[in-house]
Design a protein around this motif. Structure first.
Motif, PDB file in Angstrom:
ATOM      1  N   VAL A  65      -0.127 -20.191 -32.012  1.00 46.31           N
ATOM      2  CA  VAL A  65       0.046 -19.503 -33.296  1.00 46.31           C
ATOM      3  C   VAL A  65       0.746 -18.162 -33.083  1.00 46.31           C
ATOM      4  N   ALA A  66       0.283 -17.398 -32.102  1.00 43.92           N
ATOM      5  CA  ALA A  66       0.873 -16.086 -31.832  1.00 43.92           C
ATOM      6  C   ALA A  66       2.337 -16.218 -31.406  1.00 43.92           C
ATOM      7  N   LEU A  67       2.634 -17.182 -30.551  1.00 44.82           N
ATOM      8  CA  LEU A  67       4.019 -17.371 -30.105  1.00 44.82           C
ATOM      9  C   LEU A  67       4.915 -17.816 -31.256  1.00 44.82           C
ATOM     10  N   ALA A  68       4.384 -18.682 -32.138  1.00 41.89           N
ATOM     11  CA  ALA A  68       5.166 -19.114 -33.301  1.00 41.89           C
ATOM     12  C   ALA A  68       5.434 -17.937 -34.223  1.00 41.89           C
ATOM     13  N   GLY A  69       4.431 -17.084 -34.426  1.00 33.85           N
ATOM     14  CA  GLY A  69       4.617 -15.910 -35.272  1.00 33.85           C
ATOM     15  C   GLY A  69       5.637 -14.949 -34.700  1.00 33.85           C
ATOM     16  N   LEU A  70       5.589 -14.721 -33.385  1.00 32.15           N
ATOM     17  CA  LEU A  70       6.558 -13.842 -32.734  1.00 32.15           C
ATOM     18  C   LEU A  70       7.969 -14.405 -32.878  1.00 32.15           C
TER      19      LEU A  70
END
Length: 439
Positions: A65-70
């Motif tokens: 999720v964090a990598l997709a958001g970044l």
């Protein structure tokens, strides 16, 4: 990778795709300098809010999720800003320091503290702690005090896990939900005034905030501990009385405790001398490896969590701080409740970039505030793996209401005693002149 994991990652990425499409109508309307979406909100904030929402709802795939958001934020920046450079954002240039030092320190400290926690656990010291617990409800309260103290020098996740393991034994495997909330609250409160006790305060430390600027968070933290600690201990005593049967024949591994002490001392020393605490942590770990078996497997265990936090901190560093609410105690008080829903690491990073906060009050708010829900802090998520029955927000609030009460009382007592003492911006950034123009 299993088929279930692949499908889960697709579900994580799909909700972010419509937000990426919003960037193209904005570019077509020549609003590239403002990056506004309908409603006058910056697209970065929308994407960041969706990322935090995904983290709150999808606990098993938080790294993705964090990598997709970044990725979504970077796509928006590159699509709409002709002069944006991610490499310059990381490495610095044109008067901007760059984020590389903070991110590198964060990676080194997170991996290093994972090894530190394992050394402390394998020292066998946690196994003899139940011997010092008194009878009846006071034993439960004393255990919370122990967790509070341990968290001051050990990561709050490790403190919560140690406390949860001890509670599992001394309460005969029957631990009340309200007491589980108190374990998490004690670990977060204990780390709120120590730059080595919580990731939020560690992030402040490596960003340039002095340890003396956060230590007064303990004024509120101690008050909160007394409030939720007594109530939760009585809850637990009615549910299951303490047995406090400690393991016999335990031999303390003093060499491991020496390594733990060396890690903490060298982290502090290298931070003051070189502004690089992670270096001291790893010097101590490598020296300790010469005479103590080092649990290198903890690096693998900490990998996903470290990537997750680094991605979130990077997302936060990309936010336009000139459009944030002003730094004031009302804003800080609200951040405590926000951190119960959204991860407190990126919230802390936003405040650091903005500057002008009372760092002790902020450390208490974002550190302890996450205890109000089980997924509001890393300690709560970690403890829920040991106690799956705690994964209910309704039950957590219903039985752990005393944590909310303790947060509010502790905050306002500290504010009344010490007042709001904002620190001047500890770093000069490119956005400072812009922020000064905002009413």
């Amino acid at each position: 990778m299993t088929l279930l994991a692949q499908r889960t990652k697709r579900l994580v990425l799909l909700p972010l795709l419509p937000l990426l499409l919003l960037t193209f109508p904005v570019a077509a309307s020549e609003l590239s300098a403002q990056l506004l979406v309908p409603g006058g909100i910056r697209i970065e904030f929308v994407l960041f809010a969706l990322t935090l929402l995904g983290v709150a709802l999808l606990h098993r795939v938080t790294m993705w999720v964090a990598l997709a958001g970044l990725t979504a934020i970077l796509v928006a920046k590159y699509s709409l800003l002709a002069d944006f450079s991610f490499s310059q954002h990381l490495l610095g240039g044109h008067g901007h320091e760059g984020e590389w030092r903070i991110l590198l320190n964060l990676v080194g400290l997170l991996f290093g503290f994972g090894i530190l926690a394992k050394h402390f656990d394998e020292s066998q010291l946690p196994k003899i702690l139940p011997r010092f617990l008194p009878d009846d409800w006071k034993g439960g309260f004393a255990l919370l005090v122990m967790i509070f103290v341990i968290s001051a020098f050990l990561d709050n996740i490790a403190a919560a896990m140690i406390g949860g393991a001890i509670a599992f034994v001394v309460f005969n495997k029957r631990v009340h939900i309200g007491y589980l909330a108190a374990i998490v609250a004690a670990s977060n409160a204990g780390g709120s005034g120590s730059v080595v006790g919580d990731t939020t305060t560690t992030l402040m430390w490596i960003d340039g905030v002095s340890p003396w600027q956060v230590i007064h968070a303990y004024v509120a933290a101690v008050i909160a501990l007394v409030i939720f600690g007594i109530i939760a201990a009585r809850q637990q005593d009615k549910y299951q009385r303490i047995t406090k049967d400690a393991a016999t024949g335990v031999i303390i591994a003093w060499s491991r405790l020496v390594v733990v002490g060396a890690i903490l001392i060298l982290a502090i020393a290298t931070n003051y001398l070189l502004d690089f605490p992670a270096l001291g942590v790893w010097i101590a770990i490598l020296l300790g490896a010469l005479f103590v078996k080092t649990p290198w497997s903890e690096l693998k265990s900490a990998f996903a969590g470290t990537i997750f936090l680094v991605a979130l901190v990077t997302c936060a560093s990309l936010m336009p701080v000139d459009e944030l609410p002003p730094a004031y105690w009302i804003t800080t008080f609200a951040l405590g409740f926000i951190s119960a829903v959204f991860d407190n690491i990126p919230l802390t990073k936003l405040c650091l970039v903005q500057g002008g906060y009372d760092w002790g009050i902020l450390a208490y708010a974002v550190g302890f505030g996450g205890s109000m829900l089980w997924f509001g802090s890393s300690a709560g998520v970690a403890l829920s793996n040991m106690y799956p029955e705690s994964r209910s927000a309704v039950r957590w609030v219903r039985h752990g209401w005393h944590v909310v009460l303790a947060y509010v009382v502790g905050f306002f007592v500290m504010l009344a005693l010490l007042g709001w003492q904002p620190s001047p911006p500890h770093k000069v950034t490119e956005t400072a002149p812009v922020a000064a123009q905002v009413p």
